[in-house]
Design an enzyme around this catalytic site. Structure first.
Site, PDB file in Angstrom:
ATOM      1  N   CYS A 113      51.950  62.824 -11.470  1.00 41.40           N
ATOM      2  CA  CYS A 113      51.649  62.949 -10.034  1.00 41.40           C
ATOM      3  C   CYS A 113      52.409  61.938  -9.188  1.00 41.40           C
ATOM      4  CB  CYS A 113      50.167  62.857  -9.770  1.00 41.40           C
ATOM      5  SG  CYS A 113      49.518  61.215 -10.018  1.00 41.40           S
ATOM      6  N   TYR A 140      46.692  56.878  -6.313  1.00 39.53           N
ATOM      7  CA  TYR A 140      46.970  56.695  -7.741  1.00 39.53           C
ATOM      8  C   TYR A 140      48.491  56.672  -7.968  1.00 39.53           C
ATOM      9  CZ  TYR A 140      46.767  57.823 -12.752  1.00 39.53           C
ATOM     10  OH  TYR A 140      46.903  57.813 -14.119  1.00 39.53           O
ATOM     11  N   LYS A 144      50.898  53.785  -9.652  1.00 36.47           N
ATOM     12  CA  LYS A 144      51.696  54.037 -10.862  1.00 36.47           C
ATOM     13  C   LYS A 144      53.196  53.840 -10.600  1.00 36.47           C
ATOM     14  CE  LYS A 144      48.663  54.801 -14.044  1.00 36.47           C
ATOM     15  NZ  LYS A 144      48.605  53.897 -15.220  1.00 36.47           N
ATOM     16  N   HIS A 183      39.193  66.310 -14.933  1.00 37.16           N
ATOM     17  CA  HIS A 183      40.331  67.193 -14.680  1.00 37.16           C
ATOM     18  C   HIS A 183      39.918  68.641 -14.979  1.00 37.16           C
ATOM     19  CE1 HIS A 183      42.536  63.351 -15.108  1.00 37.16           C
ATOM     20  NE2 HIS A 183      43.248  63.880 -14.138  1.00 37.16           N
TER      21      HIS A 183
HETATM   22  O1  GFB Z   1      43.147  68.749 -13.142  1.00 37.88           O
HETATM   23  P1  GFB Z   1      42.991  68.557 -11.686  1.00 37.88           P
HETATM   24  O2  GFB Z   1      41.714  67.970 -11.219  1.00 37.88           O
HETATM   25  O3  GFB Z   1      44.123  67.630 -11.123  1.00 37.88           O
HETATM   26  O4  GFB Z   1      43.157  69.977 -10.953  1.00 37.88           O
HETATM   27  P2  GFB Z   1      45.620  67.752 -10.533  1.00 37.88           P
HETATM   28  C1  GFB Z   1      44.183  70.873 -11.293  1.00 37.88           C
HETATM   29  C2  GFB Z   1      43.981  72.200 -10.575  1.00 37.88           C
HETATM   30  O5  GFB Z   1      42.844  72.864 -11.154  1.00 37.88           O
HETATM   31  C3  GFB Z   1      43.694  72.101  -9.087  1.00 37.88           C
HETATM   32  C4  GFB Z   1      41.986  73.337 -10.130  1.00 37.88           C
HETATM   33  O6  GFB Z   1      44.366  73.160  -8.421  1.00 37.88           O
HETATM   34  C5  GFB Z   1      42.174  72.302  -9.014  1.00 37.88           C
HETATM   35  O7  GFB Z   1      41.734  72.815  -7.769  1.00 37.88           O
HETATM   36  N1  GFB Z   1      40.615  73.444 -10.636  1.00 37.88           N
HETATM   37  C6  GFB Z   1      39.947  74.632 -10.809  1.00 37.88           C
HETATM   38  C7  GFB Z   1      39.781  72.461 -10.983  1.00 37.88           C
HETATM   39  N2  GFB Z   1      38.694  74.398 -11.222  1.00 37.88           N
HETATM   40  C8  GFB Z   1      38.559  73.053 -11.341  1.00 37.88           C
HETATM   41  C9  GFB Z   1      37.471  72.216 -11.742  1.00 37.88           C
HETATM   42  O8  GFB Z   1      36.365  72.664 -12.052  1.00 37.88           O
HETATM   43  N3  GFB Z   1      37.716  70.882 -11.776  1.00 37.88           N
HETATM   44  C10 GFB Z   1      38.927  70.354 -11.441  1.00 37.88           C
HETATM   45  N4  GFB Z   1      39.091  69.017 -11.522  1.00 37.88           N
HETATM   46  N5  GFB Z   1      39.959  71.125 -11.022  1.00 37.88           N
HETATM   47  C11 GFB Z   1      45.476  65.213 -10.942  1.00 37.88           C
HETATM   48  C12 GFB Z   1      45.656  63.987 -10.103  1.00 37.88           C
HETATM   49  O9  GFB Z   1      45.890  66.274 -10.150  1.00 37.88           O
HETATM   50  O10 GFB Z   1      46.274  65.190 -12.097  1.00 37.88           O
HETATM   51  C13 GFB Z   1      45.556  62.755 -10.911  1.00 37.88           C
HETATM   52  O11 GFB Z   1      44.704  64.025  -9.055  1.00 37.88           O
HETATM   53  C14 GFB Z   1      46.372  62.821 -12.184  1.00 37.88           C
HETATM   54  O12 GFB Z   1      45.966  61.677 -10.139  1.00 37.88           O
HETATM   55  C15 GFB Z   1      46.132  64.101 -12.928  1.00 37.88           C
HETATM   56  O13 GFB Z   1      47.719  62.700 -11.902  1.00 37.88           O
HETATM   57  C16 GFB Z   1      47.012  64.271 -14.129  1.00 37.88           C
HETATM   58  O14 GFB Z   1      46.571  68.235 -11.590  1.00 37.88           O
HETATM   59  O15 GFB Z   1      45.657  68.540  -9.273  1.00 37.88           O
END
Ligand code: GFB
Length: 318
Positions: A113, A140, A144, A183
């Site tokens: 990210c 974040y 980093k 995540h």
């Molecule tokens: O994995 P995630 O939270 O992080 O979300 P990022 C990835 C995608 O999955 C987004 C969708 O488009 C979310 O809207 N999503 C669908 C969900 N359902 C869900 C759910 O129930 N929970 C979550 N959490 N997401 C992170 C960064 O970004 O990636 C961090 O914020 C870090 O800093 C990490 O770099 C690796 O991939 O969007």
């Protein structure tokens, strides 16, 4: 500076309780080295004096800096101060203490990210700082990016063999299953499991389902880190990923199939999508001689098995 033989070395894994750190400890068990870790109760990595005293007492030869305050899209968006402060402090303290105590090699783990929100795909290492960051995780990312720059600066000014790697989205054993801070992959496993258990008609997926993400099984990441630690030395950071990605919709369908939930998916578009795509270009890593062995389906099956076996102990389990 050059290849780093871990044989007979004392290796400090900072962040050993986390998903990445614990995978590194598992992987290092098959190296002929002594792995040392510090419990949070005895060492708060955000406190400079504690870090310097601990490093001076234990004098590791090599350090994997896998400690960080991490979380999914919502946690990043709602706890900006923690994500910025904790990560800046952890990195600065460990890197400086490593210099002071003569650590021979240090690897800092950053995250994909850090790259601009609209970076050309797949994202090469050179894309760093070429455009605006994704707002939900800019705090974040800034921390980093500072970590990567710290390693570069310490190489230039002090000749320290400090390197950094850029893992893509990770999942696996010891993941965070708490739906408010996790995540997407562990969240979908918890939701699909609960939906099947309760006979729910639908499973809620955040966002539109259109964003694409790349997922790397954490034991593959640990293997790649040990490989890079041994065979790479240089100022440039190295991307670590699989080289393929999927839409969140496809991911949800795959998770449902593995868990055995047959209801429908409902997309909650009041939740953020985040960056549209972040697929890493892994050709630098491939040229060094490493590629990810675990398929997404196998990795999800293993993660689900781990979840079923540890459900009683993990936060947020259904
Ligand atoms: O994995 P995630 O939270 O992080 O979300 P990022 C990835 C995608 O999955 C987004 C969708 O488009 C979310 O809207 N999503 C669908 C969900 N359902 C869900 C759910 O129930 N929970 C979550 N959490 N997401 C992170 C960064 O970004 O990636 C961090 O914020 C870090 O800093 C990490 O770099 C690796 O991939 O969007």
């Amino acid at each position: 500076m050059g290849a780093c033989d871990l044989r007979s070395k004392r290796v400090f894994v900072a962040g050993h309780r986390g998903m990445v750190g614990s995978a590194l400890v598992r992987r290092l068990a098959s190296e002929d080295c002594e792995t040392v870790v510090a419990d949070r109760t005895e060492l708060d990595l955000r406190r400079q004096a504690e870090v310097e005293a601990w490093m001076a007492a234990f004098r590791p030869d090599a350090v994997f800096l896998a400690a960080a305050t991490v979380g999914g899209i919502l946690a990043n968006d709602t706890r900006p101060a923690e994500f910025l402060y904790d990560n800046l402090m952890i990195e600065t303290n460990v890197v400086e203490a490593a210099r002071r105590t003569g650590v021979g090699k240090l690897m800092l783990l950053a995250s994909s990210c850090i790259y601009p929100k609209f970076a050309p795909q797949p994202i090469t290492e050179d894309a760093l700082l070429t455009g605006e960051l994704e707002p939900t995780n800019q705090w974040y990312a800034i921390a980093k990016i500072a970590g990567i720059k710290l390693c570069q600066a310490y190489r230039r000014q002090y000749g320290c063999d400090f390197i950094s790697v850029m893992p893509t989205n990770l999942y696996g054993p010891n993941d965070n299953f708490d739906l408010t801070s996790s995540h997407v992959l562990p969240a979908l496993l918890v939701k699909a499991h609960a939906a099947r258990a309760h006979g729910a008609p639908a499973l809620e997926v955040w966002g539109t389902g259109v964003p694409r993400r790349e997922f790397l099984y954490v034991d593959d990441l640990a293997d790649a880190c040990v490989f890079v630690m041994k065979y790479y030395s240089g100022e440039g950071h190295i991307n670590i990923g699989t080289g393929t990605d999927v839409t969140i919709r496809k991911l949800a369908e795959l998770v449902c199939r593995i868990v055995g939930f047959e209801g429908e998916l409902r997309f909650d578009t009041t939740k953020p999508d985040g960056t549209p795509r972040k697929l890493l270009d892994v050709s630098r890593l491939a040229a060094l001689g490493w590629q990810a062995p675990t398929t997404l389906e196998d990795g999800i099956r293993r993660s689900y098995d781990w979840y079923l076996a540890h459900r009683g102990q993990v936060r947020g389990a259904a």
